[in-house]
Design a protein around this motif. Sequence first.
Motif, PDB file in Angstrom:
ATOM      1  N   LEU A  76       7.965  -5.187   0.106  1.00 49.26           N
ATOM      2  CA  LEU A  76       8.624  -5.566  -1.152  1.00 49.26           C
ATOM      3  C   LEU A  76      10.074  -5.087  -1.203  1.00 49.26           C
ATOM      4  CD1 LEU A  76       5.824  -4.833  -3.818  1.00 49.26           C
ATOM      5  CD2 LEU A  76       6.617  -7.092  -3.019  1.00 49.26           C
ATOM      6  N   GLY A  77      10.305  -3.885  -0.674  1.00 46.92           N
ATOM      7  CA  GLY A  77      11.651  -3.309  -0.713  1.00 46.92           C
ATOM      8  C   GLY A  77      12.681  -4.229  -0.074  1.00 46.92           C
ATOM      9  N   ALA A  78      12.307  -4.821   1.058  1.00 47.82           N
ATOM     10  CA  ALA A  78      13.228  -5.699   1.782  1.00 47.82           C
ATOM     11  C   ALA A  78      13.474  -7.000   1.034  1.00 47.82           C
ATOM     12  CB  ALA A  78      12.659  -5.996   3.175  1.00 47.82           C
ATOM     13  N   ARG A  79      12.501  -7.427   0.251  1.00 46.41           N
ATOM     14  CA  ARG A  79      12.619  -8.723  -0.430  1.00 46.41           C
ATOM     15  C   ARG A  79      13.235  -8.658  -1.818  1.00 46.41           C
ATOM     16  NH1 ARG A  79       9.794  -8.825   3.292  1.00 46.41           N
ATOM     17  NH2 ARG A  79       9.426 -10.636   4.604  1.00 46.41           N
ATOM     18  N   HIS A  80      13.228  -7.498  -2.407  1.00 48.21           N
ATOM     19  CA  HIS A  80      13.670  -7.406  -3.804  1.00 48.21           C
ATOM     20  C   HIS A  80      14.789  -6.388  -4.009  1.00 48.21           C
ATOM     21  CE1 HIS A  80      10.487 -10.071  -5.290  1.00 48.21           C
ATOM     22  NE2 HIS A  80       9.696  -9.487  -4.406  1.00 48.21           N
ATOM     23  N   GLY A  81      15.526  -6.095  -2.952  1.00 48.92           N
ATOM     24  CA  GLY A  81      16.670  -5.197  -3.111  1.00 48.92           C
ATOM     25  C   GLY A  81      16.289  -3.785  -3.510  1.00 48.92           C
ATOM     26  N   LEU A  82      15.076  -3.364  -3.141  1.00 47.56           N
ATOM     27  CA  LEU A  82      14.638  -2.002  -3.479  1.00 47.56           C
ATOM     28  C   LEU A  82      14.686  -1.074  -2.270  1.00 47.56           C
ATOM     29  CD1 LEU A  82      11.620  -2.838  -5.829  1.00 47.56           C
ATOM     30  CD2 LEU A  82      13.877  -1.972  -6.498  1.00 47.56           C
ATOM     31  N   THR A 159      18.829   8.135  -2.397  1.00 48.60           N
ATOM     32  CA  THR A 159      19.672   7.743  -1.267  1.00 48.60           C
ATOM     33  C   THR A 159      21.132   7.569  -1.677  1.00 48.60           C
ATOM     34  OG1 THR A 159      19.221   5.402  -1.633  1.00 48.60           O
ATOM     35  CG2 THR A 159      17.774   6.549  -0.096  1.00 48.60           C
ATOM     36  N   GLY A 160      21.483   7.906  -2.897  1.00 52.02           N
ATOM     37  CA  GLY A 160      22.876   7.794  -3.329  1.00 52.02           C
ATOM     38  C   GLY A 160      23.018   6.948  -4.587  1.00 52.02           C
ATOM     39  N   ARG A 161      23.840   5.914  -4.479  1.00 47.75           N
ATOM     40  CA  ARG A 161      24.156   5.154  -5.690  1.00 47.75           C
ATOM     41  C   ARG A 161      23.169   4.041  -6.002  1.00 47.75           C
ATOM     42  NH1 ARG A 161      29.663   2.682  -5.348  1.00 47.75           N
ATOM     43  NH2 ARG A 161      29.067   2.544  -3.158  1.00 47.75           N
ATOM     44  N   ARG A 162      22.376   3.652  -4.983  1.00 49.34           N
ATOM     45  CA  ARG A 162      21.479   2.511  -5.195  1.00 49.34           C
ATOM     46  C   ARG A 162      20.031   2.934  -5.360  1.00 49.34           C
ATOM     47  NH1 ARG A 162      23.404  -2.870  -3.166  1.00 49.34           N
ATOM     48  NH2 ARG A 162      21.358  -3.365  -4.040  1.00 49.34           N
ATOM     49  N   LEU A 163      19.379   2.342  -6.349  1.00 55.61           N
ATOM     50  CA  LEU A 163      17.952   2.590  -6.563  1.00 55.61           C
ATOM     51  C   LEU A 163      17.119   2.064  -5.388  1.00 55.61           C
ATOM     52  CD1 LEU A 163      15.696   3.035  -9.087  1.00 55.61           C
ATOM     53  CD2 LEU A 163      15.535   0.571  -8.724  1.00 55.61           C
ATOM     54  N   THR A 164      16.096   2.811  -4.989  1.00 55.08           N
ATOM     55  CA  THR A 164      15.100   2.304  -4.028  1.00 55.08           C
ATOM     56  C   THR A 164      13.706   2.541  -4.606  1.00 55.08           C
ATOM     57  OG1 THR A 164      14.715   4.367  -2.813  1.00 55.08           O
ATOM     58  CG2 THR A 164      16.589   3.017  -2.094  1.00 55.08           C
ATOM     59  N   TYR A 165      12.715   1.987  -3.902  1.00 54.85           N
ATOM     60  CA  TYR A 165      11.338   2.178  -4.386  1.00 54.85           C
ATOM     61  C   TYR A 165      10.914   3.642  -4.382  1.00 54.85           C
ATOM     62  CZ  TYR A 165      10.282   1.667   0.691  1.00 54.85           C
ATOM     63  OH  TYR A 165      10.251   1.790   2.057  1.00 54.85           O
ATOM     64  N   VAL A 166      11.579   4.457  -3.565  1.00 55.48           N
ATOM     65  CA  VAL A 166      11.262   5.890  -3.550  1.00 55.48           C
ATOM     66  C   VAL A 166      11.571   6.546  -4.899  1.00 55.48           C
ATOM     67  CG1 VAL A 166      12.028   8.109  -2.581  1.00 55.48           C
ATOM     68  CG2 VAL A 166      11.469   6.210  -1.064  1.00 55.48           C
ATOM     69  N   ASP A 167      12.663   6.129  -5.526  1.00 48.69           N
ATOM     70  CA  ASP A 167      13.002   6.682  -6.835  1.00 48.69           C
ATOM     71  C   ASP A 167      11.918   6.356  -7.865  1.00 48.69           C
ATOM     72  OD1 ASP A 167      15.742   7.694  -6.177  1.00 48.69           O
ATOM     73  OD2 ASP A 167      16.079   5.579  -5.745  1.00 48.69           O
ATOM     74  N   LEU A 168      11.409   5.135  -7.793  1.00 48.37           N
ATOM     75  CA  LEU A 168      10.336   4.732  -8.716  1.00 48.37           C
ATOM     76  C   LEU A 168       9.092   5.583  -8.486  1.00 48.37           C
ATOM     77  CD1 LEU A 168      10.741   0.851  -8.313  1.00 48.37           C
ATOM     78  CD2 LEU A 168      11.670   2.268 -10.152  1.00 48.37           C
ATOM     79  N   SER A 169       8.791   5.850  -7.225  1.00 55.02           N
ATOM     80  CA  SER A 169       7.614   6.669  -6.906  1.00 55.02           C
ATOM     81  C   SER A 169       7.800   8.111  -7.382  1.00 55.02           C
ATOM     82  CB  SER A 169       7.338   6.643  -5.408  1.00 55.02           C
ATOM     83  OG  SER A 169       6.954   5.341  -4.995  1.00 55.02           O
ATOM     84  N   LEU A 170       9.022   8.616  -7.281  1.00 49.27           N
ATOM     85  CA  LEU A 170       9.267   9.994  -7.740  1.00 49.27           C
ATOM     86  C   LEU A 170       9.149  10.092  -9.263  1.00 49.27           C
ATOM     87  CD1 LEU A 170      12.145  11.028  -5.313  1.00 49.27           C
ATOM     88  CD2 LEU A 170       9.823  11.975  -5.385  1.00 49.27           C
ATOM     89  N   PHE A 171       9.536   9.038  -9.964  1.00 50.51           N
ATOM     90  CA  PHE A 171       9.282   8.978 -11.411  1.00 50.51           C
ATOM     91  C   PHE A 171       7.793   9.196 -11.678  1.00 50.51           C
ATOM     92  CE2 PHE A 171       7.265   6.148 -14.467  1.00 50.51           C
ATOM     93  CZ  PHE A 171       7.761   6.644 -15.671  1.00 50.51           C
ATOM     94  N   GLN A 172       6.961   8.473 -10.944  1.00 50.49           N
ATOM     95  CA  GLN A 172       5.513   8.544 -11.141  1.00 50.49           C
ATOM     96  C   GLN A 172       4.977   9.944 -10.815  1.00 50.49           C
ATOM     97  OE1 GLN A 172       3.484   6.584 -12.531  1.00 50.49           O
ATOM     98  NE2 GLN A 172       1.449   7.137 -11.784  1.00 50.49           N
ATOM     99  N   ILE A 173       5.519  10.561  -9.780  1.00 49.56           N
ATOM    100  CA  ILE A 173       5.081  11.911  -9.400  1.00 49.56           C
ATOM    101  C   ILE A 173       5.394  12.903 -10.523  1.00 49.56           C
ATOM    102  CG2 ILE A 173       5.575  13.841  -7.829  1.00 49.56           C
ATOM    103  CD1 ILE A 173       3.961  11.733  -6.394  1.00 49.56           C
TER     104      ILE A 173
END
Lengths: 234, 234
Positions: A76-82, A159-173
């Motif tokens: 999903l990350g590759a397809r949706h700019g995450l 990873t800096g200025r751009r959101l990735t799926y990792v940031d979303l996962s850390l929210f959940q954690i």
Amino acid sequence: MKYELYYWPEIQGRGEYVRLALEEAGAAYVDVARGARGTAAMMKMMDANGTPPFAPPFLKAGKLVIGQTANILLYLGARHGLAPKTEAGKLWVHQLQLTITDFVLEIHDTHHPLGPSLYYEDQKPAAKKRTADFWDQRVPKYLGYFEQLLDDKGGAFVTGRRLTYVDLSLFQIVDGLRYAFPKRMRAFEKDIPGLVGLRDRIAARPNIKAYLESERRIPFNEQGIFRRYRELDN
Amino acid sequence: MKYELYYWPEIQGRGEYVRLALEEAGAAYVDVARGARGTAAMMKMMDANGTPPFAPPFLKAGKLVIGQTANILLYLGARHGLAPKTEAGKLWVHQLQLTITDFVLEIHDTHHPLGPSLYYEDQKPAAKKRTADFWDQRVPKYLGYFEQLLDDKGGAFVTGRRLTYVDLSLFQIVDGLRYAFPKRMRAFEKDIPGLVGLRDRIAARPNIKAYLESERRIPFNEQGIFRRYRELDN
């Protein structure tokens, strides 16, 4: 194309990391097992020939059936700019997600140290010991690592200025640990100001905010990964 | 380019899945931490800014530093013909490797149910309980899954006619369980004839055979993932 997400209908669990990515991306998807006869459809796909998933969650994307949370996010990350577009960036973000995967299993083991097949009620003393070690050693190690990354980058996201799926996962954690261990987490949060700030920025994003207020977000409960057991939170 | 593998020098552990892929591929690599001052070099890379790995193993490939076993194999698989070329094939093989990753953590937890920071000697009764559940529920579930895949495909390898890094990892799983639980595994092997056959085919491959007979293969021991404790094998 409408994605089909397959996951246990009663819990956030590992499916939640996928839901957060789909919601942030504004992707069209059906949470199949929450619909009529959805769990039966899910079980049937796990019995199929070909490429049957070992366990939920899995995502149907056209003809593809993709299992394992981090693998779904890689797709999903590759397809949706995450995720970053470079190979190095993709591998780095995936590596971080796999580290979160390890941490999620350790969170689960706080209430199931003697095995996933036994009831919590049959392993309470072991759960108390495991939880003590978890908060003494493992939480500082894992969350300290991500806090350091945020600090080094000095940006809004891991990873800096751009959101990735990792940031979303850390929210959940962060949200999950607050739910499961309110007392311990309150004491610990002074050590992770960066992660707490990240959590707030994610929660305020329009798509995530709308999702969290919707019925699509299943409430935390004591069948999922993050469970609130008073005897483990002291 | 010569790869640099960083992993604890005394054990096979999670590094072994990477070693087997490098050896099968005939890739040039240095097992850095087994050389002079190698462990210090490894620790230093984990303290670096940028993209520090959370834990070993990690692989230096030119300027890239890649952490997490399955992520390293994702990278190597694409470069050394150890994974399919299509996106669907790559995702499927990676998904299987992530399922093996989950299993490896459960194998580790048989001797460390109360947490990775405590000694085995301080958690023996819990280890006995966890191991009983592991053999009763988890081994049949995981190995039954891979046995079924082999059976469905009817080929020499898990994905059919072509070897992938997943086959190499399954070799390690079968060999490791034989080492750690000789009695239990002897009784169980009748249920997984396909995996036993796969194990033998991998062991006979020229590069793997040469590796297993070399000093590069660290012997199994009681510091790694697979540990032989008599009291857990009955």
